[in-house]
Design an enzyme around this catalytic site. Structure first.
Site, PDB file in Angstrom:
ATOM      1  N   GLU A  63       0.858  -1.190   0.000  1.00  0.00           N
ATOM      2  CA  GLU A  63       0.000   0.000   0.000  1.00  0.00           C
ATOM      3  C   GLU A  63       0.888   1.231   0.000  1.00  0.00           C
ATOM      4  O   GLU A  63       1.719   1.409   0.890  1.00  0.00           O
ATOM      5  CB  GLU A  63      -0.961   0.031   1.195  1.00  0.00           C
ATOM      6  CG  GLU A  63      -1.875   1.248   1.136  1.00  0.00           C
ATOM      7  CD  GLU A  63      -3.043   1.193   2.104  1.00  0.00           C
ATOM      8  OE1 GLU A  63      -3.659   2.258   2.340  1.00  0.00           O
ATOM      9  OE2 GLU A  63      -3.351   0.100   2.634  1.00  0.00           O
ATOM     10  N   ASP A 115      10.421   7.645  -0.325  1.00  0.00           N
ATOM     11  CA  ASP A 115       9.853   7.585  -1.670  1.00  0.00           C
ATOM     12  C   ASP A 115       9.520   6.143  -2.052  1.00  0.00           C
ATOM     13  O   ASP A 115      10.374   5.251  -1.981  1.00  0.00           O
ATOM     14  CB  ASP A 115      10.876   8.176  -2.644  1.00  0.00           C
ATOM     15  CG  ASP A 115      10.314   8.416  -4.032  1.00  0.00           C
ATOM     16  OD1 ASP A 115       9.287   7.806  -4.379  1.00  0.00           O
ATOM     17  OD2 ASP A 115      10.909   9.217  -4.767  1.00  0.00           O
ATOM     18  N   ASP A 137      -1.976  12.339  -3.664  1.00  0.00           N
ATOM     19  CA  ASP A 137      -1.981  13.772  -3.939  1.00  0.00           C
ATOM     20  C   ASP A 137      -2.304  13.976  -5.415  1.00  0.00           C
ATOM     21  O   ASP A 137      -1.598  13.471  -6.289  1.00  0.00           O
ATOM     22  CB  ASP A 137      -0.610  14.366  -3.620  1.00  0.00           C
ATOM     23  CG  ASP A 137      -0.633  15.884  -3.551  1.00  0.00           C
ATOM     24  OD1 ASP A 137      -1.380  16.501  -4.339  1.00  0.00           O
ATOM     25  OD2 ASP A 137       0.101  16.450  -2.724  1.00  0.00           O
ATOM     26  N   ARG A 212     -10.101   8.655   6.522  1.00  0.00           N
ATOM     27  CA  ARG A 212     -10.477   9.992   6.971  1.00  0.00           C
ATOM     28  C   ARG A 212     -10.537  10.964   5.800  1.00  0.00           C
ATOM     29  O   ARG A 212     -11.397  11.841   5.745  1.00  0.00           O
ATOM     30  CB  ARG A 212      -9.478  10.475   8.022  1.00  0.00           C
ATOM     31  CG  ARG A 212      -9.793   9.995   9.421  1.00  0.00           C
ATOM     32  CD  ARG A 212      -8.724  10.373  10.424  1.00  0.00           C
ATOM     33  NE  ARG A 212      -7.576   9.475  10.326  1.00  0.00           N
ATOM     34  CZ  ARG A 212      -6.512   9.549  11.118  1.00  0.00           C
ATOM     35  NH1 ARG A 212      -6.459  10.489  12.037  1.00  0.00           N
ATOM     36  NH2 ARG A 212      -5.526   8.697  10.985  1.00  0.00           N
ATOM     37  N   GLU A 214     -11.294  10.221   2.711  1.00  0.00           N
ATOM     38  CA  GLU A 214     -12.512   9.939   1.953  1.00  0.00           C
ATOM     39  C   GLU A 214     -13.729  10.541   2.644  1.00  0.00           C
ATOM     40  O   GLU A 214     -14.624  11.101   1.985  1.00  0.00           O
ATOM     41  CB  GLU A 214     -12.688   8.430   1.796  1.00  0.00           C
ATOM     42  CG  GLU A 214     -13.943   8.058   1.016  1.00  0.00           C
ATOM     43  CD  GLU A 214     -14.086   6.566   0.865  1.00  0.00           C
ATOM     44  OE1 GLU A 214     -13.833   6.063  -0.232  1.00  0.00           O
ATOM     45  OE2 GLU A 214     -14.443   5.901   1.864  1.00  0.00           O
TER      46      GLU A 214
END
Length: 232
Positions: A63, A115, A137, A212, A214
């Site tokens: 994820e 990263d 983002d 949160r 969403e």
């Protein structure tokens, strides 16, 4: 180790890494608990990623940008037979997640706080069963679109590490980014979009816990989309 990694350049796809100063307990968790779960990219990746986990697992999922960790915490409990690697460069989000790990000490979770492209280039080929990228983002200004995580180069990275039949799931409340991702994945030769009707991208994933971010998007009237692609 550097000689064994792909030479492809990486670029930061995230914005700021720090917000408010960490609370003392959060700082302590980052110093004392985070290292036990962190993936060490200075060492060669094991040929079998299941070796990264202290618990026996059947497969490994990734994820990217887990935010507060709501989904990742939900999934690692729901699927104890799977190993999970979570990536989150934002320090506050990682600190909250590490504190949650301290309460349960799961053996099927590992983390990376930098990263995601560094981790993707470190992973062996065909080693990942699924990649989740939820509410990244959107970089809405045109001059910043090059910083969106979905790009031909990063889809190449996904294609390299995903095993055949592996899933890439993408959720966003930004229509332009949804369309951007759909076009990029349908153009890429490695991915098939799993949708037969509009309900397939309007309906949340099975047992979806929400996040949160969403919840904020829904309060503000933005409708999320849930895309699923499989690796050919």
């Amino acid at each position: 180790m550097s000689d064994e990694r792909p030479s492809r350049a990486t670029e930061a796809f995230f914005g700021r890494r720090r917000g408010k100063p960490l609370r003392p307990r959060q700082s302590a968790a980052m110093d004392e608990i985070r290292p036990a779960y962190a993936v060490d990219l200075s060492r060669p990746a094991p040929s079998d990623l299941r070796e990264l986990f202290s618990a026996p697992v059947d497969d490994v999922r990734l994820e990217i940008g887990f935010g507060g960790g709501e989904h990742l915490l939900h999934e690692h409990v729901r699927f104890p037979q799977s190993g999970f690697i979570g990536v989150e460069p934002f320090v506050t989000g990682m600190a909250k997640f590490v504190m949650a790990l301290a309460e349960t000490a799961p053996g099927n979770v590992r983390i990376h706080d930098d990263d995601a492209t560094q981790l993707l280039d470190w992973l062996p080929e065909d080693s990942i069963a699924g990649i989740d990228l939820f509410y990244p983002d959107p970089w809405p200004k045109r001059r910043h679109w090059k910083r969106r995580f979905i790009s031909p180069a990063n889809l190449d990275r996904f294609a390299r590490v995903l095993r055949p039949g592996g899933r890439f799931r993408f959720a966003s409340d930004i229509d332009h980014y949804v369309n951007w991702t759909l076009l990029a994945c349908r153009t890429h030769e490695a991915f098939d979009w799993q949708a037969a009707s509009a309900d397939d991208w309007r309906t949340p994933y099975e047992a979806w816990p929400g996040t949160r971010y969403e919840a904020k998007a829904l309060r503000e009237g933005r409708t999320p989309a849930y895309l699923t692609f499989t690796r050919r």
